[in-house]
Design a protein around this motif. Structure first.
Motif, PDB file in Angstrom:
ATOM      1  N   GLN A  78     113.090 101.421  -4.941  1.00 56.75           N
ATOM      2  CA  GLN A  78     112.773  99.991  -4.977  1.00 56.75           C
ATOM      3  C   GLN A  78     112.297  99.540  -6.345  1.00 56.75           C
ATOM      4  O   GLN A  78     111.676 100.306  -7.082  1.00 56.75           O
ATOM      5  N   ASP A  79     112.581  98.279  -6.633  1.00 60.40           N
ATOM      6  CA  ASP A  79     111.982  97.626  -7.794  1.00 60.40           C
ATOM      7  C   ASP A  79     110.541  97.301  -7.395  1.00 60.40           C
ATOM      8  O   ASP A  79     110.323  96.527  -6.459  1.00 60.40           O
ATOM      9  N   GLU A 118     113.115 100.108 -12.321  1.00 63.81           N
ATOM     10  CA  GLU A 118     112.598 101.119 -11.389  1.00 63.81           C
ATOM     11  C   GLU A 118     111.103 101.377 -11.560  1.00 63.81           C
ATOM     12  O   GLU A 118     110.428 101.779 -10.615  1.00 63.81           O
ATOM     13  N   GLN A 119     110.577 101.158 -12.761  1.00 61.83           N
ATOM     14  CA  GLN A 119     109.168 101.476 -13.019  1.00 61.83           C
ATOM     15  C   GLN A 119     108.283 100.239 -13.046  1.00 61.83           C
ATOM     16  O   GLN A 119     107.104 100.314 -12.705  1.00 61.83           O
ATOM     17  N   GLY A 120     108.834  99.110 -13.506  1.00 64.65           N
ATOM     18  CA  GLY A 120     108.075  97.872 -13.509  1.00 64.65           C
ATOM     19  C   GLY A 120     107.484  97.482 -14.849  1.00 64.65           C
ATOM     20  O   GLY A 120     107.054  96.351 -15.041  1.00 64.65           O
ATOM     21  N   GLY A 136     103.014  94.725 -15.838  1.00 65.38           N
ATOM     22  CA  GLY A 136     103.923  94.657 -14.697  1.00 65.38           C
ATOM     23  C   GLY A 136     103.182  95.046 -13.425  1.00 65.38           C
ATOM     24  O   GLY A 136     101.942  95.123 -13.399  1.00 65.38           O
ATOM     25  N   PRO A 137     103.931  95.336 -12.360  1.00 62.83           N
ATOM     26  CA  PRO A 137     103.310  95.747 -11.100  1.00 62.83           C
ATOM     27  C   PRO A 137     102.807  97.175 -11.186  1.00 62.83           C
ATOM     28  O   PRO A 137     103.156  97.906 -12.121  1.00 62.83           O
ATOM     29  N   LEU A 138     102.018  97.595 -10.197  1.00 63.04           N
ATOM     30  CA  LEU A 138     101.744  99.023 -10.032  1.00 63.04           C
ATOM     31  C   LEU A 138     102.953  99.628  -9.324  1.00 63.04           C
ATOM     32  O   LEU A 138     103.809  98.910  -8.810  1.00 63.04           O
ATOM     33  N   ILE A 139     103.008 100.959  -9.298  1.00 67.85           N
ATOM     34  CA  ILE A 139     104.246 101.607  -8.854  1.00 67.85           C
ATOM     35  C   ILE A 139     104.534 101.347  -7.372  1.00 67.85           C
ATOM     36  O   ILE A 139     105.676 101.215  -6.982  1.00 67.85           O
TER      37      ILE A 139
END
Ligand code: NAD
Length: 499
Positions: free
Chosen positions: A41-42, A107-109, A339-342
């Motif tokens: 997931q993204d 993939e990582q954000g 960015g987001p956390l994983i």
């Protein structure tokens, strides 16, 4: 796979063939035969960006067969021939930098500029080790034995299993693989399931660079199962792991039966020490940079910020002001800092750490999770009055949670800084040369950075002490992790033999 996203991806990449949804074994793209698939997931949107097969234990063993067969030919190449192929790989990484960065952000954000930086950083290890492979000199030894010539040869250890994390999905692979391959080893990479596509793009480019089948393999699967097979295999001679201390310990244990060479790059809990002579604003800007890179999901993140009591309040003000200016959002958008956390569990863990600190008396200066732009996002948090009984002090937060503690003198701050099981990296900010030397010597860390947030690069021996790991990556010694020393004694025929 998700056709909608696959179409989006192919329009985003100049070269859609860099997006592979297979394992890469013996120069072939494979689905495996188990029929097990996992969605990737993204982390910014939760959308599925693709699927990967999970290989069964027999298929992991078959990869070892392939790496074993390839080793015979790869080790027999001259070092300069291996160097040429690694340099071709490096050129392709550079030429495809933008596509690799987009894949990584998806993939990582992490924000796209950071992903570009990681591609550059990751590629730089390929160039460095391509050259280092030509300098694996042995020694000549002054002989204590009459009529004999003594020396050493450096030989590749054999197959290396490389197990890597999701926070730096490309550079953590190249820092190991380029060293191993330059030494003449073949490698089996097991990337994190969250970020397999960077690893698979590396495989695609390795193939185009003329790296022979079986030299660079990527296996995917249930982490504990794959690692168990690789560690139990006698033919795998080295295991190099980057990840959590918990899993590192497990792999060390699993490698004991076959007495493997084990290198471990594990967690950190970096102190960031600010001396009383520092300009509080200058130090606060540096501390923000050292804390929030990769949204705090960085083994070098400044986890415990220790500020001299005489400048503490001013430092906190500047820190909060700079932190408030950070933008949180999808890494593909421009002007995003975090960015987001994983995944969701990382967000939950961060919330527990903050709640624990507040319950034990820390002050929440800033950080409002209601402003988070999505469920995997965590807004930067600033805590003051952090003490050693709190999780934020003891655990690697791996989140954008900054904790500040005031100290009174150098001896106290040395005790505070060393009060952790970790020993990866430490930062010191001061202009006082006596303080620099005193702290640098007293800190129990593998790496100490003075007045600089940036401390890494290919010539640097990267690694930690205590529970942060074993061995060093990069630098002039990084290749030694993949070389055996063979001693030889050449006697003169006809001389009397002795012991
Ligand atoms: P992790 O230990 O959970 O996972 C790392 C790798 O191990 C992944 O490939 C994962 O699939 C695999 N793995 C997970 N559980 C396993 C098991 N039971 N048996 C075998 N393999 C298993 O770590 P992570 O969450 O991916 O990464 C974060 C950690 O990595 C942090 O602790 C961070 O400090 C560390 N890290 C260290 C460095 C360094 O150079 N010292 C660099 C980057 C990250």
């Amino acid at each position: 796979m998700n056709m909608k996203l696959s179409r989006t991806l192919s329009t985003m990449l100049d070269d859609p063939r860099l997006f592979r949804q297979y394992a890469y074994v013996d120069g072939k793209w494979t689905h495996g035969d188990g029929g097990r698939e996992e969605a990737v997931q993204d982390p910014a949107t939760g959308e599925v960006i693709g699927h990967i097969p999970w290989l069964e234990a027999e298929q992991v063993s078959a990869t070892v067969d392939a790496a074993e067969a390839a080793f015979v030919h790869w080790r027999a190449l001259r070092a300069d021939e291996r160097c040429e192929r690694l340099l071709a790989w490096y050129d392709l990484l550079q030429a495809n930098r933008e596509d690799l960065a987009i894949l990584m952000t998806l993939e990582q954000g992490k924000p796209l500029p950071d992903a570009r930086g990681e591609v550059e950083y990751g590629a730089s290890f390929v160039r460095w080790f391509a050259e280092e492979g030509k300098r694996t000199f042995g020694d000549t030894i002054p002989s204590p034995i009459p009529n004999a010539t003594l020396g050493t040869l450096k030989e590749p250890v054999g197959i290396a299993a490389l197990i890597t994390p999701w926070n730096f999905p490309l550079a953590m692979i190249t820092r190991k693989a380029a060293a191993a391959m330059a030494a003449g080893c073949t490698v089996i990479v097991k990337p994190a399931g969250e970020t397999p596509f960077s690893a698979l793009a590396l495989a695609e480019l390795a193939e185009r660079a003329g790296i022979p089948a079986g030299v660079f393999n990527v296996v995917l699967g249930e982490p504990a199962e794959v690692s168990k097979v690789l560690c139990a295999e006698e033919r795998v001679k080295a295991v190099s792991f980057t990840g959590s201390t918990r899993v590192g310990r497990l792999l060390l244990e699993q490698s004991a039966n076959t007495v493997k060479r084990v290198s471990l790059e594990l967690g950190g809990n970096a102190p960031f020490i600010v001396g009383p002579d520092m300009d509080p604003r200058e130090a606060a800007l540096a501390a923000v940079a050292a804390k929030f890179q990769t949204a705090g999901q960085d083994c070098l993140a400044a986890d415990r910020i220790l500020v001299h009591e005489s400048i503490h309040d001013e430092f906190v003000e500047h820190f909060a002001e700079r932190m408030a200016a950070l933008t949180v959002g999808n890494g593909l958008e421009s002007e995003v800092d975090l960015g987001p956390l994983i995944h969701r569990q990382a967000v939950e863990k961060a919330a527990v750490i903050v709640d624990d600190a507040v319950a034990k008396g820390a002050t929440l200066v800033a950080g409002d999770q209601r402003e988070a732009p999505g469920e995997n996002f965590f807004m930067p948090v600033l805590l003051t009055g952090v003490t050693r009984d709190m999780k934020v002090w003891n655990e690697e937060t791996f989140a954008p949670v900054a904790g500040i503690t005031a100290y009174a003198d150098d001896d106290q701050v040395i005790g505070m800084a060393n009060d952790t099981e970790y020993g990866l990296a430490a930062y010191i900010y001061t202009h006082d040369i006596r303080r620099i030397w005193k702290l640098m010597r007293a800190l129990e860390y593998g790496m100490v950075s003075v007045n600089s947030v940036k401390m890494t690069g290919p010539p640097v021996p990267f690694g930690g002490v205590k529970q942060s790991g074993l061995g060093r990556e990069g630098g002039v010694t990084g290749i030694d992790e993949y070389l055996d020393t063979k001693y030889y004694c050449l006697g003169a025929l006809g001389s009397v033999s002795g012991s």
